[in-house]
Design a protein around this motif. Structure first.
Motif, PDB file in Angstrom:
ATOM      1  N   PRO A  26       0.914  -1.406   0.158  1.00 57.54           N
ATOM      2  CA  PRO A  26      -0.018   0.162   0.042  1.00 57.54           C
ATOM      3  C   PRO A  26       0.823   1.277   0.140  1.00 57.54           C
ATOM      4  CG  PRO A  26      -1.007  -1.507   1.344  1.00 57.54           C
ATOM      5  CD  PRO A  26       0.342  -2.128   1.055  1.00 57.54           C
ATOM      6  N   GLY A  27       0.661   2.047  -0.973  1.00 55.22           N
ATOM      7  CA  GLY A  27       1.216   3.285  -1.063  1.00 55.22           C
ATOM      8  C   GLY A  27       2.559   3.324  -1.830  1.00 55.22           C
ATOM      9  N   GLU A  28       2.998   2.168  -2.320  1.00 56.33           N
ATOM     10  CA  GLU A  28       4.218   1.824  -2.874  1.00 56.33           C
ATOM     11  C   GLU A  28       4.291   1.794  -4.339  1.00 56.33           C
ATOM     12  OE1 GLU A  28       6.789  -0.264   0.846  1.00 56.33           O
ATOM     13  OE2 GLU A  28       5.978  -1.432  -0.710  1.00 56.33           O
ATOM     14  N   VAL A  29       5.399   2.185  -4.995  1.00 55.82           N
ATOM     15  CA  VAL A  29       5.514   1.622  -6.318  1.00 55.82           C
ATOM     16  C   VAL A  29       6.951   0.700  -6.488  1.00 55.82           C
ATOM     17  CG1 VAL A  29       4.198   3.437  -7.112  1.00 55.82           C
ATOM     18  CG2 VAL A  29       6.813   4.088  -6.974  1.00 55.82           C
ATOM     19  N   ARG A  30       6.845   0.077  -7.639  1.00 56.50           N
ATOM     20  CA  ARG A  30       8.197  -0.731  -7.836  1.00 56.50           C
ATOM     21  C   ARG A  30       8.616   0.173  -9.221  1.00 56.50           C
ATOM     22  NH1 ARG A  30       6.676  -6.129  -9.443  1.00 56.50           N
ATOM     23  NH2 ARG A  30       7.584  -7.243  -7.738  1.00 56.50           N
ATOM     24  N   VAL A  31       9.832   0.476  -9.097  1.00 58.18           N
ATOM     25  CA  VAL A  31      10.528   1.170 -10.138  1.00 58.18           C
ATOM     26  C   VAL A  31      11.626   0.240 -10.824  1.00 58.18           C
ATOM     27  CG1 VAL A  31      12.028   3.163 -10.584  1.00 58.18           C
ATOM     28  CG2 VAL A  31       9.987   3.513  -9.071  1.00 58.18           C
ATOM     29  N   ALA A  32      11.405   0.362 -11.985  1.00 57.92           N
ATOM     30  CA  ALA A  32      12.419  -0.334 -12.996  1.00 57.92           C
ATOM     31  C   ALA A  32      13.563   0.848 -13.035  1.00 57.92           C
ATOM     32  CB  ALA A  32      11.887  -0.823 -14.398  1.00 57.92           C
ATOM     33  N   VAL A  33      14.839   0.717 -12.461  1.00 57.73           N
ATOM     34  CA  VAL A  33      15.702   1.776 -12.364  1.00 57.73           C
ATOM     35  C   VAL A  33      16.238   1.613 -13.931  1.00 57.73           C
ATOM     36  CG1 VAL A  33      18.263   2.223 -11.618  1.00 57.73           C
ATOM     37  CG2 VAL A  33      16.152   1.325 -10.114  1.00 57.73           C
ATOM     38  N   ARG A  34      16.694   2.791 -14.543  1.00 55.78           N
ATOM     39  CA  ARG A  34      17.142   2.905 -15.829  1.00 55.78           C
ATOM     40  C   ARG A  34      18.558   3.346 -15.726  1.00 55.78           C
ATOM     41  NH1 ARG A  34      14.417  -0.780 -17.504  1.00 55.78           N
ATOM     42  NH2 ARG A  34      12.253  -0.475 -18.235  1.00 55.78           N
ATOM     43  N   ALA A  35      18.927   4.311 -14.667  1.00 50.79           N
ATOM     44  CA  ALA A  35      20.170   4.943 -14.612  1.00 50.79           C
ATOM     45  C   ALA A  35      20.451   5.210 -13.237  1.00 50.79           C
ATOM     46  CB  ALA A  35      20.270   6.186 -15.391  1.00 50.79           C
ATOM     47  N   GLY A  36      21.715   5.079 -12.923  1.00 54.84           N
ATOM     48  CA  GLY A  36      22.274   5.676 -11.653  1.00 54.84           C
ATOM     49  C   GLY A  36      23.529   5.980 -11.453  1.00 54.84           C
ATOM     50  N   GLY A  37      23.714   7.174 -10.907  1.00 51.94           N
ATOM     51  CA  GLY A  37      24.827   7.796 -10.916  1.00 51.94           C
ATOM     52  C   GLY A  37      25.827   7.633  -9.706  1.00 51.94           C
ATOM     53  N   ILE A  38      27.166   7.348 -10.076  1.00 51.32           N
ATOM     54  CA  ILE A  38      28.089   7.198  -8.900  1.00 51.32           C
ATOM     55  C   ILE A  38      28.459   8.506  -8.231  1.00 51.32           C
ATOM     56  CG2 ILE A  38      30.313   6.240  -8.387  1.00 51.32           C
ATOM     57  CD1 ILE A  38      30.106   4.292 -10.865  1.00 51.32           C
ATOM     58  N   CYS A  39      28.326   8.840  -7.025  1.00 50.85           N
ATOM     59  CA  CYS A  39      28.331   9.789  -6.174  1.00 50.85           C
ATOM     60  C   CYS A  39      29.707   9.560  -5.500  1.00 50.85           C
ATOM     61  CB  CYS A  39      27.572  10.012  -5.087  1.00 50.85           C
ATOM     62  SG  CYS A  39      27.811  11.491  -3.814  1.00 50.85           S
ATOM     63  N   GLY A  40      30.320  10.663  -4.888  1.00 51.81           N
ATOM     64  CA  GLY A  40      31.541  10.596  -4.150  1.00 51.81           C
ATOM     65  C   GLY A  40      31.361   9.626  -3.078  1.00 51.81           C
ATOM     66  N   SER A  41      30.303   9.649  -2.334  1.00 50.82           N
ATOM     67  CA  SER A  41      30.037   8.771  -1.246  1.00 50.82           C
ATOM     68  C   SER A  41      30.193   7.427  -1.640  1.00 50.82           C
ATOM     69  CB  SER A  41      28.982   9.101  -0.512  1.00 50.82           C
ATOM     70  OG  SER A  41      27.673   8.921  -1.450  1.00 50.82           O
ATOM     71  N   ASP A  42      29.732   6.961  -2.857  1.00 51.52           N
ATOM     72  CA  ASP A  42      29.708   5.622  -3.237  1.00 51.52           C
ATOM     73  C   ASP A  42      31.380   5.369  -3.418  1.00 51.52           C
ATOM     74  OD1 ASP A  42      26.871   4.979  -3.608  1.00 51.52           O
ATOM     75  OD2 ASP A  42      26.955   6.344  -5.439  1.00 51.52           O
ATOM     76  N   LEU A  43      31.997   6.132  -4.010  1.00 49.67           N
ATOM     77  CA  LEU A  43      33.459   5.980  -4.153  1.00 49.67           C
ATOM     78  C   LEU A  43      34.114   5.911  -2.865  1.00 49.67           C
ATOM     79  CD1 LEU A  43      34.296   8.529  -7.163  1.00 49.67           C
ATOM     80  CD2 LEU A  43      34.144   6.167  -7.280  1.00 49.67           C
ATOM     81  N   HIS A  44      33.772   6.622  -1.845  1.00 56.24           N
ATOM     82  CA  HIS A  44      34.377   6.473  -0.580  1.00 56.24           C
ATOM     83  C   HIS A  44      34.279   5.051   0.222  1.00 56.24           C
ATOM     84  CE1 HIS A  44      36.503  10.088   0.214  1.00 56.24           C
ATOM     85  NE2 HIS A  44      35.389  10.589  -0.076  1.00 56.24           N
ATOM     86  N   TYR A  45      32.699   4.404  -0.016  1.00 52.25           N
ATOM     87  CA  TYR A  45      32.462   3.337   0.369  1.00 52.25           C
ATOM     88  C   TYR A  45      33.377   2.143  -0.233  1.00 52.25           C
ATOM     89  CZ  TYR A  45      28.346   5.121   2.895  1.00 52.25           C
ATOM     90  OH  TYR A  45      27.414   5.685   3.617  1.00 52.25           O
ATOM     91  N   TRP A  46      33.339   2.247  -1.558  1.00 54.63           N
ATOM     92  CA  TRP A  46      34.431   1.414  -2.499  1.00 54.63           C
ATOM     93  C   TRP A  46      35.572   1.195  -2.182  1.00 54.63           C
ATOM     94  CZ3 TRP A  46      37.059   2.658  -7.028  1.00 54.63           C
ATOM     95  CH2 TRP A  46      37.664   1.569  -7.616  1.00 54.63           C
ATOM     96  N   ALA A  47      36.235   2.665  -1.943  1.00 56.81           N
ATOM     97  CA  ALA A  47      37.743   2.715  -2.064  1.00 56.81           C
ATOM     98  C   ALA A  47      38.251   2.626  -0.606  1.00 56.81           C
ATOM     99  CB  ALA A  47      38.324   3.833  -2.605  1.00 56.81           C
ATOM    100  N   ASP A  48      37.230   3.234   0.347  1.00 56.75           N
ATOM    101  CA  ASP A  48      37.830   3.215   1.776  1.00 56.75           C
ATOM    102  C   ASP A  48      37.087   2.323   2.822  1.00 56.75           C
ATOM    103  OD1 ASP A  48      39.548   5.123   0.846  1.00 56.75           O
ATOM    104  OD2 ASP A  48      37.882   6.844   1.033  1.00 56.75           O
TER     105      ASP A  48
END
Length: 345
Positions: A26-48
């Motif tokens: 209830p009150g939700e939708v399923r989204v088919a993701v088409r594009a996701g940008g890599i942010c600096g925080s994602d890079l920190h999680y990955w590298a550090d």
């Protein structure tokens, strides 16, 4: 149908795996993701393996800048339909703490932020084929809008909030230090808000070329042109507003030297403990302002992209398939060539 997801298990341990794919409630939708940008925080999680004191303590699906198409709707959802292009707001404030009550939900004491390891269990992110979210987190865009551009709503919202901190920019001389994705978008926002001049600095010619396409009136490579801002430092400074997007101590000092007395520095870039030239700040009576995430600016960012009022296209320098996620992250870390790297599902 397999729901592929890019999941980080530990530092430098990125895997393409499968994720749960629950039907929308209830009150939700399923989204088919088409594009996701890599942010600096994602890079920190990955590298550090984390950001500052925040550590990855369990496998986490990364990604908080994403957009796609509504695939299905749960009971009671109105205002959205299957096939709609949507940008998904990663912020999930509690709505009940004192900051939410004060109209500052971006400072929520219990904020759940998509793709964040701040709390345990971690808040799983959007780098996956499909994600189920609350319908209210979706900003609907026109059918013809490219989801790759829509996925830039989150970083653009960050820059709109920074611009709100700065105040009126009409006719002002603006300096942007750091020409990464946030610096480039701050440049575009400053021009859209009527800045007379926007000078952008960086260490890389490639990123400065993108900043020029985003509206910079002048760019300076401070590595090859160390005296490139001498004119802006004259007569106690000639810049009215500076957006500091690098979090590098030399860049902060440069911005302060260029600001006129009673100018405004909006600190957008974040890092650890950083030395500041307090004598200069005090003597020039500089207004030093922080800026944190965004609130209603997310919807505004989606609208500006949708209506073509801010063209985010120039920052989209690279795109990779999910299977090439490691190459995508490595490219995003290479500031000599990349501005915004996306993963396309």
């Amino acid at each position: 149908m397999t729901n592929r997801a890019i999941r980080l298990h530990a530092r430098n341990d990125l895997r393409l795996e499968t994720a749960p794919d629950p039907a929308p409630g209830p009150g939700e939708v399923r989204v088919a993701v088409r594009a996701g940008g890599i942010c600096g925080s994602d890079l920190h999680y990955w590298a550090d393996g984390g950001i500052g004191t925040i550590r990855v303590r369990e496998p986490i699906i990364l990604g908080h800048e994403f957009a796609g198409h509504v695939e299905s709707l749960g009971p009671g959802v109105t205002g959205l339909a299957a096939g709609d292009v949507v940008a998904v707001n990663p912020s999930q404030p509690c709505g009940a703490c004192r900051f939410c009550d004060e109209g500052q939900p971006h400072h929520c004491l219990h904020m759940r932020f998509t793709g964040s390891a701040m709390f345990l269990p971690h808040e799983q992110g959007g780098f996956r084929d499909r994600i189920t979210v609350a319908a209210g987190r979706c900003a609907r865009l026109s059918p013809g809008t490219d989801p790759a551009r829509a996925a830039c709503a989150e970083p653009l919202a960050v820059c709109l909030h920074a611009a709100a901190q700065a105040g009126d920019m009409a006719g002002k001389r603006v300096l942007v230090t750091g020409a990464g994705p946030i610096g480039a978008l701050c440049t575009a926002v400053a021009r859209a808000r009527g800045a007379a001049e926007v000078i952008v600095t960086d260490l890389q010619d490639a990123t400065l070329a993108i900043a020029a396409r985003m509206g910079a009136t002048h760019t300076v490579n401070v590595a090859s042109e160390p005296q490139g801002l001498t004119a802006e430092e004259a007569e106690k400074g000639r810049i009215d507003i500076a957006f500091e997007c690098s979090a590098a101590a030399p860049a902060i000092e440069t911005a302060l030297r260029c600001l006129r007395p009673r100018g405004t520095l909006v600190q957008v870039g974040v890092a650890g403990t950083t030395p500041l030239p307090l004598n200069l700040m005090v003597a020039k009576e500089i207004a030093f302002l922080g800026t944190h995430r965004f609130g209603p600016e997310f919807a505004e960012a989606a609208r500006l992209i949708d209506e073509g009022l801010i063209d985010v296209g120039p920052i989209l320098t690279h795109a990779f398939a999910p299977e090439d996620c490691e190459a995508a992250f490595a490219t995003a870390q290479d500031r000599s060539q990349a501005v915004k790297v996306q993963i396309r599902f």
